[in-house]
Design an enzyme around this catalytic site. Structure first.
Site, PDB file in Angstrom:
ATOM      1  N   HIS A 164      -3.781   7.072   0.760  1.00 15.15           N
ATOM      2  CA  HIS A 164      -3.965   5.751   0.142  1.00 15.15           C
ATOM      3  C   HIS A 164      -5.384   5.292   0.443  1.00 15.15           C
ATOM      4  O   HIS A 164      -5.845   5.397   1.592  1.00 15.15           O
ATOM      5  CB  HIS A 164      -2.937   4.774   0.708  1.00 15.15           C
ATOM      6  CG  HIS A 164      -3.342   3.340   0.517  1.00 15.15           C
ATOM      7  ND1 HIS A 164      -3.623   2.835  -0.734  1.00 15.15           N
ATOM      8  CD2 HIS A 164      -3.555   2.338   1.398  1.00 15.15           C
ATOM      9  CE1 HIS A 164      -3.988   1.563  -0.598  1.00 15.15           C
ATOM     10  NE2 HIS A 164      -3.948   1.230   0.687  1.00 15.15           N
ATOM     11  N   CYS A 168       0.814  -1.226   0.000  1.00 15.32           N
ATOM     12  CA  CYS A 168       0.000   0.000   0.000  1.00 15.32           C
ATOM     13  C   CYS A 168       0.842   1.268   0.000  1.00 15.32           C
ATOM     14  O   CYS A 168       0.422   2.301  -0.521  1.00 15.32           O
ATOM     15  CB  CYS A 168      -0.936   0.006   1.197  1.00 15.32           C
ATOM     16  SG  CYS A 168      -1.989  -1.436   1.207  1.00 15.32           S
ATOM     17  N   ASN A 220      -9.842  -0.660  -3.050  1.00 16.35           N
ATOM     18  CA  ASN A 220      -8.447  -0.427  -2.660  1.00 16.35           C
ATOM     19  C   ASN A 220      -7.561  -1.019  -3.756  1.00 16.35           C
ATOM     20  O   ASN A 220      -7.532  -2.225  -3.945  1.00 16.35           O
ATOM     21  CB  ASN A 220      -8.211  -1.113  -1.305  1.00 16.35           C
ATOM     22  CG  ASN A 220      -6.786  -0.994  -0.809  1.00 16.35           C
ATOM     23  OD1 ASN A 220      -5.865  -0.744  -1.572  1.00 16.35           O
ATOM     24  ND2 ASN A 220      -6.600  -1.202   0.487  1.00 16.35           N
TER      25      ASN A 220
END
Ligand code: ACO
Length: 344
Positions: free
Chosen positions: A271, A104, A301
């Protein structure tokens, strides 16, 4: 940015697992995500599409790129990395290609590395890419629902170049500072263990079953597949708790390093891990809605791709103007986390 045209909404997922649109939206904010074409799109082909746009907008040609940094956790091949596949697909010169494996926070790590090469004068046109094809490797049965409902596919890219330009009242335009961190204590909290060389070495729990462990059966075994040990694992609540602690911390670290405060941020691009995490961070830093850009609702995501996708979208929507202070921040598997402050 490039996202595949195939839209998968929460109701589509209810056909393969026991979940609901209500549960997913309430816990994550996600309404839909994109899934790549199974055979015609890969992490690298999506990266190529995003890179073409970035290179065109930078006013250069693919042959002008002098270094590639590619962040992904879902590479086309176990090795070599996606960087060389991108170099080949875009007919670039025999330039360096570096792959970043920081999940991430991969994009933050990638631009941080690129920033150092630009500032030392080593390279002039660095292509930094984040891309993921998650849909290929998730457990879409009810067993894997806590992970598989969260992720989506896509790619984002930027070109980093040196500049002497000042912007507005600021004397320094571009990447001001980057801040990187890790804490491997929680490596197993959010991880995909297999295939790997760990041999159950690091934790007491059995992460992989190796059949009879014959030579050649250690990396991938039938038992591993039968026992669903080949999918990502996540202790969601633990990740959540750590994320809401580290996001604000690393954003404040970037601001303090530059003598700035949250109210100076024109746009925070976190993020896109979970809308609830972004909302928590916004509240903690007392930021208005127009100071935070979220798009997890549409794309899920997308791990290393989420920041460059959101950056591109915000820029296309006119939310980023010359002289704006932009903050990028990420937290994820490792754990690793980081932030970057940019003067646009
Ligand atoms: N649909 C329906 N029910 C589900 C689903 C689903 N997709 N997934 C889990 N559940 C159930 C569980 O089985 C559990 O049921 P039980 O109470 O009967 O045992 C219940 O929902 C609660 O499960 P939790 O995992 O405790 O749910 P939580 O409220 O923590 O939400 C979530 C899960 C959304 C993953 C949350 O923990 C989270 O967002 N954590 C942060 C992790 C994150 O953002 N990860 C993103 C990837 S990592 C990154 O980018 C940083």
């Amino acid at each position: 940015m490039y996202v595949p045209p195939n839209v998968v909404d929460n109701n589509d997922l209810t056909r393969v697992m026991d979940t609901s649109d209500e549960w997913i939206q309430e816990r994550t904010g996600i309404k839909e995500r994109r899934f790549a074409h199974r055979t015609e799109e890969t992490t690298t082909t999506m990266a190529v599409e995003a890179s073409k746009i970035a290179i065109e907008r930078a006013g250069i040609k693919a042959q002008d790129i002098d270094f590639i940094i590619f962040a992904t956790l879902s590479p086309d091949y176990y090795f070599p990395g996606c960087g060389v596949l991108l170099q080949r697909a875009m007919k670039m010169k025999e330039i360096g290609a570096l792959d970043v494996r920081n999940q991430c926070s991969g994009f933050i790590y990638a631009i941080s590395v690129g920033d150092q090469f630009i500032k030392t004068g080593m390279y002039k046109n660095i292509l930094v890419v984040g891309a993921e094809k998650h849909s290929f490797g998730l457990d879409f049965s009810t067993r894997g629902r806590n992970v598989s409902v969260i992720f989506g596919d896509g790619a984002g890219a930027v070109v980093l170049q040196p500049t002497d330009a000042s912007s507005g009242s600021a004397t320094n335009q571009g990447i001001l500072t980057t801040h990187l961190h890790s804490d491997g204590e929680s490596a197993e909290i959010l991880a995909m263990f297999n295939p790997g060389t760990h041999a159950n070495h690091w934790v007491e729990q059995t992460l992989a079953d190796f059949d009879e462990a014959e030579m050649g059966e250690m990396f991938f075994s039938h038992a591993m597949i039968d026992k669903a040990q080949v999918f990502p694992n996540m202790d969601g609540p633990t990740v959540f708790k750590k994320a809401v602690e580290k996001f604000p911390e690393v954003i404040m670290e970037a601001l303090s390093a530059n003598g700035l405060q949250p109210s100076d941020i024109a746009l925070l691009i976190p993020h896109q891990a979970n809308l609830r995490i972004s909302q928590f961070v916004q509240k903690k830093l007392k930021l208005r809605d127009d100071q935070v850009h979220n798009n997890i609702q549409k794309f899920g995501n997308t791990t290393a791709a989420s920041i460059p996708i959101a950056l591109c979208e915000a820029w296309e929507e006119g939310k980023i103007k010359d002289g704006d202070l932009i903050c990028l921040a990420a937290f994820g598997s490792g754990f690793t986390w980081g932030s970057a402050l940019l003067r646009w």
